[in-house]
Write an enzyme that holds these catalytic residues in place. Structure first.
Site, PDB file in Angstrom:
ATOM      1  CD  GLU A   1      -2.716   1.266   9.139  1.00 27.99           C
ATOM      2  OE1 GLU A   1      -3.543   1.875   8.722  1.00 27.99           O
ATOM      3  OE2 GLU A   1      -1.961   0.510   8.289  1.00 27.99           O
TER       4      GLU A   1
ATOM      5  CG  PHE B   1      -1.670   1.107   1.312  1.00 28.29           C
ATOM      6  CD1 PHE B   1      -2.979   0.930   0.709  1.00 28.29           C
ATOM      7  CD2 PHE B   1      -1.583   2.123   2.300  1.00 28.29           C
ATOM      8  CE1 PHE B   1      -4.055   1.926   0.766  1.00 28.29           C
ATOM      9  CE2 PHE B   1      -2.467   3.399   2.569  1.00 28.29           C
ATOM     10  CZ  PHE B   1      -3.635   3.128   1.551  1.00 28.29           C
TER      11      PHE B   1
HETATM   12  C1  FAD Z   1       6.975   0.934  10.498  1.00 28.44           C
HETATM   13  C2  FAD Z   1       6.049   1.690   9.352  1.00 28.44           C
HETATM   14  C3  FAD Z   1       5.246   1.260   8.493  1.00 28.44           C
HETATM   15  C4  FAD Z   1       4.743   2.000   7.765  1.00 28.44           C
HETATM   16  N1  FAD Z   1       3.968   1.212   6.766  1.00 28.44           N
HETATM   17  C5  FAD Z   1       3.473   1.976   5.606  1.00 28.44           C
HETATM   18  C6  FAD Z   1       2.915   1.526   4.540  1.00 28.44           C
HETATM   19  O1  FAD Z   1       2.847   0.196   4.289  1.00 28.44           O
HETATM   20  N2  FAD Z   1       2.249   2.414   3.684  1.00 28.44           N
HETATM   21  C7  FAD Z   1       2.090   3.864   3.809  1.00 28.44           C
HETATM   22  O2  FAD Z   1       1.478   4.526   2.834  1.00 28.44           O
HETATM   23  N3  FAD Z   1       2.696   4.414   4.850  1.00 28.44           N
HETATM   24  C8  FAD Z   1       3.256   3.474   5.776  1.00 28.44           C
HETATM   25  N4  FAD Z   1       3.781   4.067   7.000  1.00 28.44           N
HETATM   26  C9  FAD Z   1       3.839   5.578   7.277  1.00 28.44           C
HETATM   27  C10 FAD Z   1       2.875   6.116   8.294  1.00 28.44           C
HETATM   28  O3  FAD Z   1       1.661   5.793   7.823  1.00 28.44           O
HETATM   29  C11 FAD Z   1       3.311   7.699   8.512  1.00 28.44           C
HETATM   30  O4  FAD Z   1       4.708   7.553   9.126  1.00 28.44           O
HETATM   31  C12 FAD Z   1       2.364   8.414   9.183  1.00 28.44           C
HETATM   32  O5  FAD Z   1       1.171   8.577   8.623  1.00 28.44           O
HETATM   33  C13 FAD Z   1       2.912   9.767   9.591  1.00 28.44           C
HETATM   34  O6  FAD Z   1       3.344  10.257   8.245  1.00 28.44           O
HETATM   35  P1  FAD Z   1       4.878  11.234   8.716  1.00 28.44           P
HETATM   36  O7  FAD Z   1       5.761   9.969   9.048  1.00 28.44           O
HETATM   37  O8  FAD Z   1       5.183  11.789   7.127  1.00 28.44           O
HETATM   38  O9  FAD Z   1       4.579  12.096   9.617  1.00 28.44           O
HETATM   39  P2  FAD Z   1       4.302  13.599   9.295  1.00 28.44           P
HETATM   40  O10 FAD Z   1       3.134  13.852   8.359  1.00 28.44           O
HETATM   41  O11 FAD Z   1       5.372  14.623   8.858  1.00 28.44           O
HETATM   42  O12 FAD Z   1       3.834  14.268  10.714  1.00 28.44           O
HETATM   43  C14 FAD Z   1       5.015  14.226  12.029  1.00 28.44           C
HETATM   44  C15 FAD Z   1       4.190  14.323  13.254  1.00 28.44           C
HETATM   45  O13 FAD Z   1       3.557  15.503  13.355  1.00 28.44           O
HETATM   46  C16 FAD Z   1       2.384  15.426  14.136  1.00 28.44           C
HETATM   47  N5  FAD Z   1       1.388  15.765  13.367  1.00 28.44           N
HETATM   48  C17 FAD Z   1       0.999  15.579  12.144  1.00 28.44           C
HETATM   49  N6  FAD Z   1      -0.360  16.324  11.884  1.00 28.44           N
HETATM   50  C18 FAD Z   1      -0.646  16.879  12.876  1.00 28.44           C
HETATM   51  C19 FAD Z   1      -1.755  17.551  13.559  1.00 28.44           C
HETATM   52  N7  FAD Z   1      -2.675  17.867  12.668  1.00 28.44           N
HETATM   53  N8  FAD Z   1      -1.685  18.173  14.745  1.00 28.44           N
HETATM   54  C20 FAD Z   1      -0.750  17.957  15.263  1.00 28.44           C
HETATM   55  N9  FAD Z   1       0.069  17.310  15.263  1.00 28.44           N
HETATM   56  C21 FAD Z   1       0.274  16.485  14.117  1.00 28.44           C
HETATM   57  C22 FAD Z   1       2.236  13.944  14.386  1.00 28.44           C
HETATM   58  O14 FAD Z   1       2.805  13.595  15.785  1.00 28.44           O
HETATM   59  C23 FAD Z   1       3.054  13.104  13.353  1.00 28.44           C
HETATM   60  O15 FAD Z   1       3.947  11.927  14.039  1.00 28.44           O
HETATM   61  C24 FAD Z   1       4.525   3.394   8.088  1.00 28.44           C
HETATM   62  C25 FAD Z   1       5.190   3.894   8.847  1.00 28.44           C
HETATM   63  C26 FAD Z   1       5.923   3.150   9.676  1.00 28.44           C
HETATM   64  C27 FAD Z   1       6.642   3.751  10.888  1.00 28.44           C
END
Ligand code: FAD
Length: 388
Positions: free
Chosen positions: A368, A128
């Site tokens: 997620e 995904f």
């Molecule tokens: C082990 C692992 C497996 C994964 N597998 C998949 C996969 O198979 N497919 C896929 O598509 N994705 C996958 N992901 C991605 C995961 O869904 C994202 O890491 C997650 O959605 C957060 O996105 P980001 O890391 O870009 O953080 P960012 O979007 O940069 O956000 C950083 C931080 O900001 C804070 N934040 C964000 N929005 C807000 C808000 N509105 N208000 C206040 N604080 C906020 C939160 O604390 C967040 O952790 C995976 C992640 C991990 C760690």
């Protein structure tokens, strides 16, 4: 909401409980602490057994050969299925797991033939691909991967990060921008074969989990046939959103199962362990940790089953799924942390499962959709249309 189990639910829960006790717990004794995962031969054997029990692929609709079990019951089973050291390994939970491939049930007949049926037969695996280096919390705005139409094909350029299982997949769902100025209505979902020229797994991204790592992908002039669009052009975000909402319930359930198991282990341990001439269980500091565990588990269970029940009734469950995911992941993190504390030095060794669960639960507050994003979803609904 009545949380009393029906006789059918009790039977199924007992069946899974016995399966965990008789089939999975003995394997824990030989688990390689570094590999952090079951031996592939053991895993294959467990899958065959769950198939024989009629409990494999609970996320497959009955019309495709899956068991006819509602989401509430599946949630109860998922809570049972993660109550072991291997944690979160749930062969009976579904063939799709977190990969979101259930969206393939909405695919065209040709797409089902090429992708869905081989997945159901266990011949193909998918990934995904939503998150990009530009951000995963708000993918509708963050997606930079671009798809441009050229006759009967689309040329895709860009990349993804944190994509689970892409290095072992034969295909995946790739979300790309097809209309630059149209936000969430400008994203399309493409089914991409991983042997397409231009598709590359750039690297494995190692995380706190040793076994279930993620990958970084790049797409360089990757040509994908128009017929490989899942759903409609510019309709991809709805597909992603539906999958993310639905996935939050089993995700929460897996965390609750881990919390239940950790809590049980602590309840067994503290009456036996003595310090200063009395068992740990006689200390109020310890009792309060146990009480907090119990309350954390019960409220997570309640909220998660409420979300599942709403989904089963065909009602909107977006807010409830966000609450379940938020509360269960945070509560399970606290429960595992408290249990680790009660076990003292043993709590942080690899002789016990707490350290593994501790790492996994930390990831679960981000994967997620991070906790803050769940709060964002709930707040939006509260302000738009206050709940009661
Ligand atoms: C082990 C692992 C497996 C994964 N597998 C998949 C996969 O198979 N497919 C896929 O598509 N994705 C996958 N992901 C991605 C995961 O869904 C994202 O890491 C997650 O959605 C957060 O996105 P980001 O890391 O870009 O953080 P960012 O979007 O940069 O956000 C950083 C931080 O900001 C804070 N934040 C964000 N929005 C807000 C808000 N509105 N208000 C206040 N604080 C906020 C939160 O604390 C967040 O952790 C995976 C992640 C991990 C760690």
């Amino acid at each position: 909401m009545d949380l009393t189990l029906s006789s059918e639910q009790s039977l199924l829960v007992e069946l899974v409980r016995r399966f965990v006790r008789e089939e999975i717990l003995p394997l824990e004794l030989h688990l390689d602490p570094d590999a952090d995962e079951l031996d592939p031969a053991d895993k294959a054997r467990l899958i065959e057994k769950t198939k024989a029990m009629g409990l494999y692929g609970l996320d497959i609709p009955p019309t495709y050969g899956g068991p006819d079990i509602d989401l509430t019951t599946r949630t109860l089973l998922a809570i049972e299925m993660s109550q072991h050291r291997a944690g979160l390994y749930a062969p009976c939970y579904g063939v799709f797991g977190g990969a979101g491939l259930a969206q393939l049930f909405e695919a065209s007949d040709a797409q089902k033939e090429k992708y869905l049926h081989p997945v159901l037969r266990g011949e193909k695996r998918g990934f995904f691909g939503l998150t990009e280096p530009s951000g995963g919390s708000d993918p509708a705005r963050a997606i930079r991967t671009k798809a441009v139409r050229d006759g009967d094909t689309w040329v895709i350029n860009g990349g993804k990060i944190f994509i689970s299982g892409a290095d072992k997949a034969q295909f995946g769902l790739v979300f790309a921008r097809t209309e630059p100025e149209n936000g969430r209505n400008g994203v399309t979902c493409f089914i991409v074969d991983t042997d397409t020229p231009g598709f590359r797994v750039r690297r494995v991204v190692h995380t706190l989990r040793s076994a279930h790592y993620a990958t970084e992908l790049s797409f360089d002039n990757m040509r994908v046939p128009h017929g490989n669009i899942l759903g409609k052009v510019n309709g991809g975000f709805a597909i992603a959103n539906e999958r993310l909402t639905r996935q939050r319930i089993p995700y929460a359930a897996g965390c609750i199962g881990v919390a239940v198991k950790a809590h049980q282990m602590a309840l067994d341990y503290v009456p036996q362990r003595e310090t200063f001439g009395a068992p740990l269980s006689s200390r109020q500091a310890i009792q309060w940790m146990l009480v907090d565990n119990e309350v954390d588990i019960r409220q997570s269970r309640w909220l998660t089953l409420e979300a599942a029940a709403k989904a089963d009734r065909g009602e909107s469950f977006r807010t409830e799924a966000a609450m379940a995911k938020l509360v269960a992941t945070e509560a399970a993190s606290r429960v595992v942390d408290r249990c680790m504390q009660m076990f003292g030095g043993y709590g942080v060794t690899k002789d016990f499962p707490f350290e593994r669960w501790y790492r996994e639960m930390r990831i679960r507050r981000i994967g997620e959709g991070p906790s803050e994003v769940q709060r964002h979803i709930i707040a939006r609904e509260l302000l738009d249309s206050p709940l009661r």
